[in-house]
Design a protein around this motif. Structure first.
Motif, mmCIF file in Angstrom:
data_model
loop_
_atom_site.group_PDB
_atom_site.id
_atom_site.type_symbol
_atom_site.label_atom_id
_atom_site.label_comp_id
_atom_site.label_asym_id
_atom_site.label_seq_id
_atom_site.Cartn_x
_atom_site.Cartn_y
_atom_site.Cartn_z
ATOM 1 N N SER A 105 38.021 2.739 27.060
ATOM 2 C CA SER A 105 37.620 1.348 26.877
ATOM 3 C C SER A 105 36.861 1.180 25.571
ATOM 4 O O SER A 105 36.355 2.154 24.996
ATOM 5 N N LEU A 106 36.775 -0.053 25.120
ATOM 6 C CA LEU A 106 36.030 -0.402 23.907
ATOM 7 C C LEU A 106 35.350 -1.734 24.154
ATOM 8 O O LEU A 106 36.007 -2.694 24.573
ATOM 9 N N THR A 107 34.048 -1.791 23.900
ATOM 10 C CA THR A 107 33.293 -3.037 24.056
ATOM 11 C C THR A 107 32.771 -3.484 22.699
ATOM 12 O O THR A 107 32.072 -2.732 22.013
ATOM 13 N N SER A 140 35.457 -8.070 24.836
ATOM 14 C CA SER A 140 34.889 -8.796 23.701
ATOM 15 C C SER A 140 34.008 -9.915 24.241
ATOM 16 O O SER A 140 34.476 -10.765 24.995
ATOM 17 N N GLU A 141 32.713 -9.883 23.862
ATOM 18 C CA GLU A 141 31.762 -10.859 24.388
ATOM 19 C C GLU A 141 30.852 -11.376 23.281
ATOM 20 O O GLU A 141 30.712 -10.746 22.227
ATOM 21 N N VAL A 142 30.215 -12.530 23.546
ATOM 22 C CA VAL A 142 29.200 -13.093 22.661
ATOM 23 C C VAL A 142 27.835 -12.884 23.314
ATOM 24 O O VAL A 142 27.689 -13.082 24.526
ATOM 25 N N ALA A 143 26.842 -12.455 22.521
ATOM 26 C CA ALA A 143 25.505 -12.204 23.054
ATOM 27 C C ALA A 143 24.461 -12.459 21.972
ATOM 28 O O ALA A 143 24.784 -12.636 20.793
ATOM 29 N N GLU A 155 24.565 2.545 24.229
ATOM 30 C CA GLU A 155 25.983 2.878 24.358
ATOM 31 C C GLU A 155 26.669 2.104 25.488
ATOM 32 O O GLU A 155 27.702 2.517 25.996
ATOM 33 N N GLU A 156 26.103 0.966 25.845
ATOM 34 C CA GLU A 156 26.796 0.039 26.744
ATOM 35 C C GLU A 156 27.874 -0.711 25.969
ATOM 36 O O GLU A 156 28.832 -1.221 26.566
ATOM 37 N N ALA A 157 27.688 -0.825 24.662
ATOM 38 C CA ALA A 157 28.673 -1.431 23.772
ATOM 39 C C ALA A 157 28.947 -0.461 22.632
ATOM 40 O O ALA A 157 28.084 0.338 22.248
ATOM 41 N N ASP A 158 30.160 -0.533 22.092
ATOM 42 C CA ASP A 158 30.557 0.409 21.041
ATOM 43 C C ASP A 158 30.234 -0.094 19.639
ATOM 44 O O ASP A 158 29.875 0.688 18.757
ATOM 45 N N ILE A 159 30.367 -1.390 19.415
ATOM 46 C CA ILE A 159 30.126 -1.961 18.090
ATOM 47 C C ILE A 159 29.673 -3.407 18.250
ATOM 48 O O ILE A 159 30.095 -4.094 19.186
#
Length: 307
Positions: A105-107, A140-143, A155-159
């Protein structure tokens, strides 16, 4: 004395081998120390270096009783060799990614409107990445900026993609593009009809302002320091709604506000002095661990920007 320069011509496998030997000798600080590292004799090393010098028509190093040292030309060739070998390794890594089926997966997290900004090119990057890694599950999310930083570090998200506002030790930053933000009012706002010479700082600072509501870099804080902060709106969309209400003024990126300016809905206030620049960055966690999925996405992104 520097020899007259000559065209280098094609660089083949043999020259790559010689350059690797030259780099190892330079890293080890001499021929003797490089023997163990290369597992070849000192005389063989000397032949390779001499052949490389003849091939390049340059004196790369001095060796003798005074010890080993690189010449000025040798130092330049050493730096170029490090870059060349690095590019070769990147090429091998890319081919390895293409030749293997990636899974996992990739976030990817975005602050505000970055994901659809043409300068970020995310639709094109996503398309190329999905073609190369069709089995990878993509999120893919907005935060908020601080939440993006936290998730990338944990490391909950990759980039993540954020406006630069501080430097954290655990993150790497890559510049994507720059935004100029101006102060805007709506067409129903009393400031809209005022001429530039009538827009004194006292009048502007007295009008209610909608802003992001968070501590940010010094150049932005300086613009807000004397203003009448009356509303918090972190996202551009909600801030725009407040500005369009005519009860507030606020800063927006020029690119985001342009369609509303062209339609006469918004107008920049004190264009010559009420603006600041945002540097949009891609952030990743500094780590020694290998993450092929993330590496492929970053490589895909960088290739797109180089084009």
């Amino acid at each position: 004395m520097t020899r007259p320069s000559m065209p280098v011509g094609q660089i083949g496998d043999y020259e790559i081998k010689q350059l690797k030997i030259f780099k190892t000798v330079a890293d080890c600080g001499g021929f003797s120390a490089a023997e163990t590292e290369l597992n070849i004799s000192r005389s063989t090393i000397s032949i390779h270096i001499s052949n490389l010098e003849s091939r390049l028509n340059l004196i790369l190093c001095r060796r003798g009783r005074a010890g080993f040292s690189l010449t000025e030309e040798g130092a330049v060739v050493y730096d170029a060799t490090v870059k060349l070998l690095g590019e070769l390794e990147n090429f091998r890594s890319t081919i390895h990614h293409l030749g293997s089926q990636l899974t996992g997966s990739l976030t990817v997290l975005f602050s505000d409107t970055i994901s659809l900004d043409p300068r970020a090119g995310m639709p094109q990057v996503f398309r190329k990445f999905a073609k190369l890694a069709s089995e990878v599950y993509l999120t893919s999310e907005v935060a908020r900026m601080t939440e993006i930083e936290r998730q990338v570090l944990s490391e909950e998200a990759d980039i993540g993609f954020i406006p630069y506002h501080r430097s954290l030790d655990g993150l790497d930053y890559q510049h994507i593009y720059s935004d100029t933000c101006y102060l805007y009012c709506s067409k129903d706002n009393p400031l809209y009809s005022l001429d530039e010479e009538e827009l004194s700082d006292e009048i502007i600072d007295g009008f209610p302002v909608a802003y992001a509501g968070m501590k940010t870099q010094e150049n932005i804080s300086g613009h807000l320091a004397n203003m009448n902060l009356k509303a918090t709106a972190y996202n551009y969309e909600s801030r725009l709604a407040l500005i369009l209400s005519s009860r507030y003024i606020g800063y927006l990126p020029e690119h985001y506000a342009r369609p509303y300016v062209e339609d006469g809905e918004l107008k920049p206030v004190a264009l010559d002095r009420r603006f600041y620049t945002l540097e949009i960055m891609a952030i990743t966690k500094k780590t020694c661990s290998v993450n092929k999925v993330r590496s492929l996405f970053i490589k895909t992104m960088q290739d797109h920007y180089r084009q």
